[in-house]
Design an enzyme around this catalytic site. Sequence first.
Site, PDB file in Angstrom:
ATOM      1  N   GLU A  79       0.846  -1.193   0.000  1.00 14.43           N
ATOM      2  CA  GLU A  79       0.000   0.000   0.000  1.00 14.43           C
ATOM      3  C   GLU A  79       0.885   1.248   0.000  1.00 14.43           C
ATOM      4  O   GLU A  79       0.438   2.335   0.333  1.00 14.43           O
ATOM      5  CB  GLU A  79      -0.971  -0.007   1.176  1.00 14.43           C
ATOM      6  N   CYS A 111      -3.299  -3.627   4.514  1.00  9.82           N
ATOM      7  CA  CYS A 111      -2.323  -4.612   5.019  1.00  9.82           C
ATOM      8  C   CYS A 111      -2.679  -6.047   4.651  1.00  9.82           C
ATOM      9  O   CYS A 111      -1.962  -6.976   5.015  1.00  9.82           O
ATOM     10  CB  CYS A 111      -2.213  -4.525   6.536  1.00  9.82           C
ATOM     11  N   HIS A 233      -1.998 -10.183  12.162  1.00  9.43           N
ATOM     12  CA  HIS A 233      -1.500  -8.921  11.613  1.00  9.43           C
ATOM     13  C   HIS A 233      -1.161  -8.059  12.837  1.00  9.43           C
ATOM     14  O   HIS A 233      -1.961  -7.972  13.774  1.00  9.43           O
ATOM     15  CB  HIS A 233      -2.578  -8.251  10.746  1.00  9.43           C
TER      16      HIS A 233
HETATM   17  P1  HMG Z   1      -3.058   6.155  21.540  1.00  8.55           P
HETATM   18  O1  HMG Z   1      -3.118   7.608  21.608  1.00  8.55           O
HETATM   19  O2  HMG Z   1      -1.711   5.519  21.822  1.00  8.55           O
HETATM   20  O3  HMG Z   1      -4.218   5.447  22.424  1.00  8.55           O
HETATM   21  O4  HMG Z   1      -3.470   5.683  20.122  1.00  8.55           O
HETATM   22  P2  HMG Z   1      -4.416   5.191  23.942  1.00  8.55           P
HETATM   23  O5  HMG Z   1      -4.406   6.475  24.690  1.00  8.55           O
HETATM   24  O6  HMG Z   1      -5.623   4.311  23.992  1.00  8.55           O
HETATM   25  O7  HMG Z   1      -3.124   4.363  24.472  1.00  8.55           O
HETATM   26  C1  HMG Z   1      -2.734   3.154  23.914  1.00  8.55           C
HETATM   27  C2  HMG Z   1      -2.507   2.145  25.037  1.00  8.55           C
HETATM   28  O8  HMG Z   1      -1.467   2.641  25.896  1.00  8.55           O
HETATM   29  C3  HMG Z   1      -3.715   1.921  25.938  1.00  8.55           C
HETATM   30  O9  HMG Z   1      -3.709   0.549  26.270  1.00  8.55           O
HETATM   31  C4  HMG Z   1      -3.417   2.768  27.167  1.00  8.55           C
HETATM   32  O10 HMG Z   1      -4.045   2.307  28.339  1.00  8.55           O
HETATM   33  C5  HMG Z   1      -1.909   2.575  27.242  1.00  8.55           C
HETATM   34  P3  HMG Z   1      -5.089  -0.272  26.296  1.00  8.55           P
HETATM   35  O11 HMG Z   1      -5.954   0.420  27.300  1.00  8.55           O
HETATM   36  O12 HMG Z   1      -5.677  -0.168  24.918  1.00  8.55           O
HETATM   37  O13 HMG Z   1      -4.718  -1.645  26.650  1.00  8.55           O
HETATM   38  N1  HMG Z   1      -1.207   3.623  28.000  1.00  8.55           N
HETATM   39  C6  HMG Z   1      -0.223   3.382  28.884  1.00  8.55           C
HETATM   40  N2  HMG Z   1       0.324   2.233  29.308  1.00  8.55           N
HETATM   41  C7  HMG Z   1       1.340   2.319  30.234  1.00  8.55           C
HETATM   42  N3  HMG Z   1       1.799   3.501  30.720  1.00  8.55           N
HETATM   43  C8  HMG Z   1       1.262   4.673  30.321  1.00  8.55           C
HETATM   44  C9  HMG Z   1       0.211   4.641  29.365  1.00  8.55           C
HETATM   45  N4  HMG Z   1      -0.533   5.599  28.742  1.00  8.55           N
HETATM   46  C10 HMG Z   1      -1.397   4.967  27.911  1.00  8.55           C
HETATM   47  N5  HMG Z   1       1.728   5.829  30.813  1.00  8.55           N
HETATM   48  C11 HMG Z   1      -4.005   4.238  18.354  1.00  8.55           C
HETATM   49  C12 HMG Z   1      -3.649   4.314  19.798  1.00  8.55           C
HETATM   50  C13 HMG Z   1      -4.267   2.794  17.982  1.00  8.55           C
HETATM   51  C14 HMG Z   1      -5.283   5.050  18.109  1.00  8.55           C
HETATM   52  C15 HMG Z   1      -2.846   4.829  17.535  1.00  8.55           C
HETATM   53  O14 HMG Z   1      -1.655   4.118  17.780  1.00  8.55           O
HETATM   54  C16 HMG Z   1      -3.108   4.829  16.057  1.00  8.55           C
HETATM   55  O15 HMG Z   1      -3.822   5.655  15.514  1.00  8.55           O
HETATM   56  N6  HMG Z   1      -2.480   3.869  15.310  1.00  8.55           N
HETATM   57  C17 HMG Z   1      -2.643   3.722  13.902  1.00  8.55           C
HETATM   58  C18 HMG Z   1      -3.867   2.910  13.530  1.00  8.55           C
HETATM   59  C19 HMG Z   1      -3.745   1.474  13.942  1.00  8.55           C
HETATM   60  O16 HMG Z   1      -2.656   0.940  14.123  1.00  8.55           O
HETATM   61  N7  HMG Z   1      -4.873   0.758  14.008  1.00  8.55           N
HETATM   62  C20 HMG Z   1      -4.870  -0.632  14.323  1.00  8.55           C
HETATM   63  C21 HMG Z   1      -6.057  -1.386  13.715  1.00  8.55           C
HETATM   64  S1  HMG Z   1      -6.201  -1.070  11.973  1.00  8.55           S
HETATM   65  C22 HMG Z   1      -4.969  -2.069  11.239  1.00  8.55           C
HETATM   66  O17 HMG Z   1      -4.435  -2.929  11.887  1.00  8.55           O
HETATM   67  C23 HMG Z   1      -4.608  -1.769   9.852  1.00  8.55           C
HETATM   68  C24 HMG Z   1      -3.317  -0.998   9.645  1.00  8.55           C
HETATM   69  O18 HMG Z   1      -2.190  -1.843   9.822  1.00  8.55           O
HETATM   70  C25 HMG Z   1      -3.310  -0.322   8.271  1.00  8.55           C
HETATM   71  C26 HMG Z   1      -3.658  -1.153   7.051  1.00  8.55           C
HETATM   72  O19 HMG Z   1      -4.416  -2.110   7.045  1.00  8.55           O
HETATM   73  O20 HMG Z   1      -3.167  -0.746   5.995  1.00  8.55           O
HETATM   74  C27 HMG Z   1      -3.191   0.136  10.656  1.00  8.55           C
END
Ligand code: HMG
Length: 390
Positions: A79, A111, A233
């Site tokens: 992609e 992906c 994935h």
């Molecule tokens: P974010 O801002 O990191 O979200 O964005 P968050 O605030 O929910 O924090 C993430 C985790 O860190 C959470 O864990 C928090 O609790 C933890 P969870 O509750 O989910 O278990 N956390 C902490 N842990 C320890 N100490 C701390 C602390 N603070 C927070 N101090 C988001 C996360 C996924 C939105 C972001 O990374 C993003 O936008 N990523 C890109 C999109 C993505 O990867 N999506 C995945 C599904 S889609 C997919 O897989 C397809 C893809 O590969 C593309 C394709 O197909 O082409 C992306």
Amino acid sequence: MKIGIDKIGFATGRYVLEMTDLAKARQTDPDKFTKGLMLDRISIAPITEDIVTLAASASETILTDEDKEKIDMVILATESSIDQSKAASIYVHQLLGIQPFARSVEMKEACYSATAALDYARAHISLHPQARVLVLASDIAKYGIDSAGEPTQGAGSIAMLITADPAIAIINDDNVAQTRDVMDFWRPNYTSTPYVNGIFSTKQYLDSLKTTWAEYQKRYNASISDFAAFCFHIPFPKLAFKGLNKIIDKNTAIEHKDKLTQAFNDSIAYSRQVGNIYTGSLYMSLLSLLENSQALTAGDKIGMFSYGSGAVSEIFSLQLVEGYKDRLDTNRQAYLDFRQVISVTEYENIFYQEAELDREGNATFETYLTGDYALRTIQEHQRIYEKNDK
Ligand code: HMG
């Protein structure tokens, strides 16, 4: 006929960014990246490294001259296309010196598409048992400076040689795919970084897994205890870990749960250090599992969950072949450790760099570290690749 993965190779960017450095620069608690996302470092690709150089470098580690004489199809799943018309696999075909009477195409669905490429390869070989198909999954994941997705970037390529009577794993005929039209992550032609509904995308990933797994169980009367390991994935390992816990159910014996959890930890070892490589991510997880697991044995069944935003998902399985370990790298970690650590400022400079074309469409680049191949120049809008001197 048994068809599957005969060889598997890997290449990643030669620069690496530590998550602790990125966290400091973004005024974020490092634990958010290392524990919250389960990422330690990510590979960074400079302007002279692209999906072609990564795919050619990954292939170079596995192909013999005999393979190059016998490959009759090259499929590159990506992609991060470099051209709207010409397939990147044509460049790779030329750089590797594959015999001319071969078909070369590029496939796209976020992906997911390397999984479709494997199925196409399998269908081709079932009609032509002597055929060898080179399936490449090659991507550079770029989300944007200071975006939520920034720590989940990465760069890399997986190359798989698909043949009859494979030496690593048989691809079983048990695919269950699902398509749903959702806007979780997409990249219109006019932008170099995607639009992402981050939290929504994680929900789509997990719900696609849950529903595809339920359908798979129904169609094949399957249970999680049939599998020695499950590969996912991996956009970032924490999400795959949530995925694992979705398919381990209350009937799973505690010993089997431990076995699957250990296998999961083996499967994320490379992802933790490379980041998301989009199409290759599931197959890097397989590579990581096979090269790091001490528990797997021939005959074991491995579940595979492929997900591409948009969204298409698929579950299928592999069966390990006797002697599969002999086909794997015994010290992949040395290759990963060989990457050059860069500062956040150096990473940001690389991130923003774009080809500066003159009026005739020529551009030159500074010299950067790459794998076996590099993009040297652009001449009259044509990308010129070269093999690096050893
Ligand atoms: P974010 O801002 O990191 O979200 O964005 P968050 O605030 O929910 O924090 C993430 C985790 O860190 C959470 O864990 C928090 O609790 C933890 P969870 O509750 O989910 O278990 N956390 C902490 N842990 C320890 N100490 C701390 C602390 N603070 C927070 N101090 C988001 C996360 C996924 C939105 C972001 O990374 C993003 O936008 N990523 C890109 C999109 C993505 O990867 N999506 C995945 C599904 S889609 C997919 O897989 C397809 C893809 O590969 C593309 C394709 O197909 O082409 C992306």
